[in-house]
Write an enzyme that holds these catalytic residues in place. Structure first.
Site, PDB file in Angstrom:
ATOM      1  N   ASP A  53       0.881  -1.204   0.141  1.00  0.00           N
ATOM      2  CA  ASP A  53       0.470  -0.169  -0.223  1.00  0.00           C
ATOM      3  C   ASP A  53       0.620   1.354   0.194  1.00  0.00           C
ATOM      4  O   ASP A  53       2.184   1.542   0.839  1.00  0.00           O
ATOM      5  CB  ASP A  53      -0.812   0.069   1.130  1.00  0.00           C
ATOM      6  CG  ASP A  53      -2.603  -0.838   0.965  1.00  0.00           C
ATOM      7  OD1 ASP A  53      -2.907  -0.520   0.143  1.00  0.00           O
ATOM      8  OD2 ASP A  53      -2.849  -0.700   1.832  1.00  0.00           O
ATOM      9  N   LYS A  77      -0.312  -0.705  -4.338  1.00  0.00           N
ATOM     10  CA  LYS A  77      -1.946   0.218  -4.317  1.00  0.00           C
ATOM     11  C   LYS A  77      -2.519   1.161  -3.361  1.00  0.00           C
ATOM     12  O   LYS A  77      -1.355   1.888  -2.491  1.00  0.00           O
ATOM     13  CB  LYS A  77      -2.668  -0.967  -3.357  1.00  0.00           C
ATOM     14  CG  LYS A  77      -4.332  -0.790  -3.480  1.00  0.00           C
ATOM     15  CD  LYS A  77      -5.015  -1.140  -2.188  1.00  0.00           C
ATOM     16  CE  LYS A  77      -5.182  -2.269  -0.865  1.00  0.00           C
ATOM     17  NZ  LYS A  77      -5.728  -0.628   0.043  1.00  0.00           N
ATOM     18  N   GLU A 113      -5.280   4.312  -2.190  1.00  0.00           N
ATOM     19  CA  GLU A 113      -6.464   4.530  -2.645  1.00  0.00           C
ATOM     20  C   GLU A 113      -6.600   5.755  -4.013  1.00  0.00           C
ATOM     21  O   GLU A 113      -6.463   7.096  -3.425  1.00  0.00           O
ATOM     22  CB  GLU A 113      -7.056   4.917  -1.462  1.00  0.00           C
ATOM     23  CG  GLU A 113      -7.093   3.740  -0.240  1.00  0.00           C
ATOM     24  CD  GLU A 113      -7.327   3.937   0.912  1.00  0.00           C
ATOM     25  OE1 GLU A 113      -8.144   4.759   1.087  1.00  0.00           O
ATOM     26  OE2 GLU A 113      -6.712   3.237   1.583  1.00  0.00           O
ATOM     27  N   GLU A 141     -14.179  -1.848  -1.657  1.00  0.00           N
ATOM     28  CA  GLU A 141     -13.959  -2.004  -0.421  1.00  0.00           C
ATOM     29  C   GLU A 141     -15.306  -1.608   0.769  1.00  0.00           C
ATOM     30  O   GLU A 141     -15.824  -0.654  -0.118  1.00  0.00           O
ATOM     31  CB  GLU A 141     -12.969  -1.522   0.582  1.00  0.00           C
ATOM     32  CG  GLU A 141     -13.106  -1.908   1.677  1.00  0.00           C
ATOM     33  CD  GLU A 141     -11.800  -1.290   3.475  1.00  0.00           C
ATOM     34  OE1 GLU A 141     -11.266  -1.168   2.641  1.00  0.00           O
ATOM     35  OE2 GLU A 141     -12.200  -1.483   4.340  1.00  0.00           O
TER      36      GLU A 141
HETATM   37  O1  KIV Z   1      -4.460  -1.831   4.496  1.00  0.00           O
HETATM   38  C1  KIV Z   1      -5.874  -2.533   3.982  1.00  0.00           C
HETATM   39  O2  KIV Z   1      -5.296  -4.114   4.703  1.00  0.00           O
HETATM   40  C2  KIV Z   1      -5.972  -2.994   2.680  1.00  0.00           C
HETATM   41  C3  KIV Z   1      -7.275  -4.041   2.541  1.00  0.00           C
HETATM   42  C4  KIV Z   1      -8.211  -4.043   3.613  1.00  0.00           C
HETATM   43  C5  KIV Z   1      -8.127  -3.906   1.348  1.00  0.00           C
HETATM   44  O3  KIV Z   1      -5.979  -1.485   2.013  1.00  0.00           O
END
Ligand code: KIV
Length: 289
Positions: A105, A135, A137, A204
């Site tokens: 992330d 990833k 957002e 989500e």
């Molecule tokens: O940070 C995380 O664990 C997430 C998942 C819940 C998709 O983004």
């Protein structure tokens, strides 16, 4: 079941038998063809080397989620999570895995300013961790950034619907898409992220029919969390799924009750220490006879 040999100088754990090739972003993307995914994509979060080792044989992707802010560091939200945290845990998960694609992330504040800022942060994450994807957002507002990154060698997973980094603008962690306007916005976000080139999209905390409709609409695989069984795959926070916390979101299914089992083990250990019944001869060093 694999066993592992740990090289203590590098922390690298070698499983035996050694599994085949690691999953790639194109291989994940290709799992959805003609709007269908025959084999649902399995994703779980991992933050540590040992958890990665245990989950890796069962997962297509391991996500080093910024949920580690709450799960590992006891922070109130994902907002304070830093690049240093993501890089340290990302590298540990890459060292503990062989088969799954590892995605990390991008923490809040590391990518929203500009595409150039996002590229600098994502490339640092990839260099320092060895992960194969990041990833981030956001929907329409992040489409240009996703396109910028994917055209420069960075595979991107989109994340729309309930986006925890936006908790202060969303006003909480409630499910999204109850109102028609918000439902339409989630679908436009999904299309924008898909067209921008995300190789898969986490959806989500949305109404089930929105998740189903997004899954049918976009070409990239949709990974649901609090979404729909019709999604192309599912992700959960591993500690939630293992039953480590008393309070979890409604969409979590507990597949175990580790909190109770850890409590019982700690209580048994404490009792044996207090009554001096641990360690026994089996756990102590004595001169060879
Ligand atoms: O940070 C995380 O664990 C997430 C998942 C819940 C998709 O983004």
């Amino acid at each position: 079941m694999s066993t592992f040999t740990i090289d203590t100088s590098t922390s690298r754990a070698t499983p035996s038998p050694v599994p085949g090739k690691r999953m790639t972003a194109p291989a994940i993307r290709a799992r959805k063809a003609h709007a269908k995914t025959e084999q649902p994509i399995v994703m779980l979060t991992a933050y540590t080397m040992r958890m990665a080792q245990l989950l890796d044989p069962h997962c297509d992707m391991l996500l080093v989620g910024d949920s580690l802010g709450q799960v590992i560091y006891g922070l109130p939200s994902t907002i304070p999570v830093t690049m240093e945290m993501m890089c340290a845990h990302g590298a540990a998960v890459v060292r503990g895995s062989w088969h799954a694609l590892v995605a990390v992330d991008m923490p809040f504040g590391s990518y929203e300013g500009s595409s150039e800022q996002a590229f600098a942060s994502a490339s640092r994450i990839m260099k320092e961790t060895g992960c194969a994807a990041v990833k981030l957002e956001g929907g329409e507002a992040m489409a240009a950034t996703i396109e910028f990154l994917t055209h420069r060698g960075i595979p991107v997973i989109g994340h729309i619907g309930l986006t925890p980094q936006a908790v202060n603008t969303l006003g909480g962690y409630g499910a999204r898409g109850r109102e028609e306007a918000e439902a339409k916005k989630i679908i436009s976000d999904a299309k924008a992220v898909d067209e921008a080139g995300a190789f898969c999209i986490v959806v989500e905390g949305v109404m089930e029919q929105i998740a189903t409709s997004v899954t049918q609409t976009v070409s990239a695989p949709v990974i649901g969390i609090g979404a729909s069984a019709q999604c192309d795959g599912q992700v959960l926070v591993t500690e939630d799924m293992l039953g480590m916390f008393e309070r979890t979101p409604r969409f979590v299914k507990r597949f175990d009750d580790l909190a109770s089992r850890i409590t019982e083990a700690a209580a048994a250990y404490a009792a044996e220490v207090r009554e001096r019944s641990f360690p026994t001869a089996e756990q102590t060093y004595r001169p060879k006879t």
